[in-house]
Motif scaffolding. Structure first.
Motif, PDB file in Angstrom:
ATOM      1  N   GLY A   2       0.841  -1.192   0.000  1.00 42.00           N
ATOM      2  CA  GLY A   2       0.000   0.000   0.000  1.00 42.00           C
ATOM      3  C   GLY A   2       0.873   1.237   0.000  1.00 42.00           C
ATOM      4  N   PHE A   3       0.416   2.284  -0.698  1.00 38.31           N
ATOM      5  CA  PHE A   3       1.243   3.460  -0.908  1.00 38.31           C
ATOM      6  C   PHE A   3       0.436   4.733  -0.678  1.00 38.31           C
ATOM      7  CE2 PHE A   3       2.071  -0.025  -3.909  1.00 38.31           C
ATOM      8  CZ  PHE A   3       3.256  -0.500  -3.358  1.00 38.31           C
ATOM      9  N   VAL A   4       1.094   5.771  -0.140  1.00 37.69           N
ATOM     10  CA  VAL A   4       0.442   7.037   0.148  1.00 37.69           C
ATOM     11  C   VAL A   4       1.521   8.082   0.391  1.00 37.69           C
ATOM     12  CG1 VAL A   4       0.275   6.560   2.650  1.00 37.69           C
ATOM     13  CG2 VAL A   4      -1.358   8.153   1.587  1.00 37.69           C
ATOM     14  N   THR A   5       1.198   9.337   0.146  1.00 36.35           N
ATOM     15  CA  THR A   5       2.106  10.434   0.451  1.00 36.35           C
ATOM     16  C   THR A   5       1.587  11.133   1.698  1.00 36.35           C
ATOM     17  OG1 THR A   5       2.733  10.712  -1.851  1.00 36.35           O
ATOM     18  CG2 THR A   5       3.083  12.601  -0.407  1.00 36.35           C
ATOM     19  N   LEU A   6       2.441  11.254   2.726  1.00 38.82           N
ATOM     20  CA  LEU A   6       2.064  11.860   3.999  1.00 38.82           C
ATOM     21  C   LEU A   6       2.830  13.156   4.204  1.00 38.82           C
ATOM     22  CD1 LEU A   6       2.166   8.613   6.170  1.00 38.82           C
ATOM     23  CD2 LEU A   6       0.124   9.774   5.267  1.00 38.82           C
ATOM     24  N   THR A   7       2.115  14.227   4.520  1.00 37.69           N
ATOM     25  CA  THR A   7       2.734  15.514   4.804  1.00 37.69           C
ATOM     26  C   THR A   7       2.424  15.900   6.238  1.00 37.69           C
ATOM     27  OG1 THR A   7       2.529  16.196   2.498  1.00 37.69           O
ATOM     28  CG2 THR A   7       2.885  17.947   4.121  1.00 37.69           C
ATOM     29  N   ASN A   8       3.474  16.160   7.018  1.00 38.51           N
ATOM     30  CA  ASN A   8       3.325  16.594   8.404  1.00 38.51           C
ATOM     31  C   ASN A   8       3.269  18.116   8.414  1.00 38.51           C
ATOM     32  OD1 ASN A   8       3.488  17.217  11.096  1.00 38.51           O
ATOM     33  ND2 ASN A   8       5.209  15.868  11.539  1.00 38.51           N
ATOM     34  N   ARG A   9       2.078  18.673   8.559  1.00 40.39           N
ATOM     35  CA  ARG A   9       1.868  20.119   8.532  1.00 40.39           C
ATOM     36  C   ARG A   9       2.069  20.768   9.911  1.00 40.39           C
ATOM     37  NH1 ARG A   9       1.499  21.244   3.518  1.00 40.39           N
ATOM     38  NH2 ARG A   9       0.097  20.111   2.159  1.00 40.39           N
ATOM     39  N   SER A  10       2.365  19.964  10.918  1.00 40.80           N
ATOM     40  CA  SER A  10       2.537  20.510  12.268  1.00 40.80           C
ATOM     41  C   SER A  10       3.981  20.969  12.479  1.00 40.80           C
ATOM     42  CB  SER A  10       2.146  19.478  13.325  1.00 40.80           C
ATOM     43  OG  SER A  10       3.156  18.504  13.451  1.00 40.80           O
ATOM     44  N   SER A  11       4.233  21.582  13.607  1.00 40.50           N
ATOM     45  CA  SER A  11       5.582  22.030  13.954  1.00 40.50           C
ATOM     46  C   SER A  11       6.297  20.992  14.824  1.00 40.50           C
ATOM     47  CB  SER A  11       5.510  23.376  14.670  1.00 40.50           C
ATOM     48  OG  SER A  11       4.701  23.255  15.826  1.00 40.50           O
ATOM     49  N   THR A  12       5.689  19.813  14.978  1.00 40.89           N
ATOM     50  CA  THR A  12       6.241  18.743  15.805  1.00 40.89           C
ATOM     51  C   THR A  12       6.479  17.499  14.963  1.00 40.89           C
ATOM     52  OG1 THR A  12       4.893  19.561  17.638  1.00 40.89           O
ATOM     53  CG2 THR A  12       5.826  17.370  17.886  1.00 40.89           C
ATOM     54  N   ASP A  13       7.634  16.872  15.149  1.00 39.25           N
ATOM     55  CA  ASP A  13       7.883  15.603  14.468  1.00 39.25           C
ATOM     56  C   ASP A  13       6.831  14.592  14.894  1.00 39.25           C
ATOM     57  OD1 ASP A  13      10.157  16.722  13.383  1.00 39.25           O
ATOM     58  OD2 ASP A  13      11.556  15.653  14.688  1.00 39.25           O
ATOM     59  N   ASP A  14       6.492  13.691  14.002  1.00 39.75           N
ATOM     60  CA  ASP A  14       5.537  12.634  14.315  1.00 39.75           C
ATOM     61  C   ASP A  14       6.067  11.351  13.700  1.00 39.75           C
ATOM     62  OD1 ASP A  14       3.257  11.308  15.245  1.00 39.75           O
ATOM     63  OD2 ASP A  14       1.890  12.862  14.553  1.00 39.75           O
ATOM     64  N   ARG A  15       5.280  10.293  13.810  1.00 43.10           N
ATOM     65  CA  ARG A  15       5.710   8.985  13.315  1.00 43.10           C
ATOM     66  C   ARG A  15       4.468   8.184  12.950  1.00 43.10           C
ATOM     67  NH1 ARG A  15      10.299   6.045  13.707  1.00 43.10           N
ATOM     68  NH2 ARG A  15      11.365   7.740  14.739  1.00 43.10           N
ATOM     69  N   LEU A  16       4.489   7.574  11.762  1.00 40.30           N
ATOM     70  CA  LEU A  16       3.461   6.601  11.396  1.00 40.30           C
ATOM     71  C   LEU A  16       3.840   5.332  12.135  1.00 40.30           C
ATOM     72  CD1 LEU A  16       1.032   5.703   9.620  1.00 40.30           C
ATOM     73  CD2 LEU A  16       2.703   5.091   7.854  1.00 40.30           C
ATOM     74  N   VAL A  17       2.987   4.890  13.065  1.00 39.00           N
ATOM     75  CA  VAL A  17       3.347   3.745  13.915  1.00 39.00           C
ATOM     76  C   VAL A  17       2.576   2.472  13.572  1.00 39.00           C
ATOM     77  CG1 VAL A  17       4.169   5.140  15.839  1.00 39.00           C
ATOM     78  CG2 VAL A  17       1.740   4.498  15.735  1.00 39.00           C
ATOM     79  N   GLY A  18       1.557   2.587  12.734  1.00 36.37           N
ATOM     80  CA  GLY A  18       0.803   1.401  12.373  1.00 36.37           C
ATOM     81  C   GLY A  18      -0.326   1.716  11.417  1.00 36.37           C
ATOM     82  N   ALA A  19      -0.995   0.653  10.996  1.00 33.58           N
ATOM     83  CA  ALA A  19      -2.152   0.777  10.116  1.00 33.58           C
ATOM     84  C   ALA A  19      -3.034  -0.441  10.318  1.00 33.58           C
ATOM     85  CB  ALA A  19      -1.704   0.885   8.657  1.00 33.58           C
TER      86      ALA A  19
END
Length: 175
Positions: free
Chosen positions: A54-71
């Motif tokens: 599965g494929f997707v483009t993710l943009t973090n618009r916040s000022s804090t680092d984040d992490r994709l941790v699951g699906a």
């Protein structure tokens, strides 16, 4: 006046319902979500295939680092986060148990030959034209619900064929 108010209410309600059907939350049109998902897609799999990507483009618009941790997905009980890397002249796929880093203000693309979702232990094939619902889970941001467009094997969302990696051409792919 009452008729105008009624029509406005009806229009706003139907717009919110349509936004929800397209995997966006109620207020998506009035504010920017911290994580934005664009172009979610996958490829159809043949009968008997044990896994699919599965494929997707993710943009973090916040000022804090984040992490994709699951699906998660009703397609299978097990969705993992994977990457593909060269190990000498062999392309290897590896599970990323700590997730995928999404630096603040940055865009990360999950695509063939790199970072991707891996639908494990498929009970039935991924069928072209039948969208796959997926919930993306983040360390900080709220989960995002997306529907992956299912394309023909080898196709990409732009309609162009992706260049096959050395591993796919030579058949040297290990997991």
């Amino acid at each position: 006046m009452l008729r105008t108010a009624l029509l406005t209410t009806l229009l706003l309600t139907s717009t919110a319902l349509l936004a929800n059907q397209h995997g966006q939350d109620d207020g998506a049109s009035s504010h920017t979500l911290p994580i934005e998902a664009a172009t979610p897609w996958t490829r159809a799999t043949p009968p008997g295939a044990g896994a699919g990507g599965g494929f997707v483009t993710l943009t973090n618009r916040s000022s804090t680092d984040d992490r994709l941790v699951g699906a998660t997905s009703p397609l299978t009980e097990r969705v993992e986060l994977h990457t593909m890397e060269m190990d000498g002249d062999v392309m290897r796929m590896s599970h990323l148990p700590d997730g995928i880093e999404l630096p603040a203000g940055d865009t990360v693309t999950l695509a063939p030959g790199g970072l991707h979702l891996m639908f494990m232990e498929l009970g039935s094939p991924i069928v072209e034209g039948e969208p796959v619902p997926v919930t993306l889970e983040f360390q900080n941001a709220e989960s995002i619900h997306v529907e992956l467009e299912v394309l023909a094997p080898g196709a990409s969302p732009e309609g162009a064929e992706h260049a096959h990696s050395h591993a796919e051409q030579s058949g040297h792919m290990h997991h």
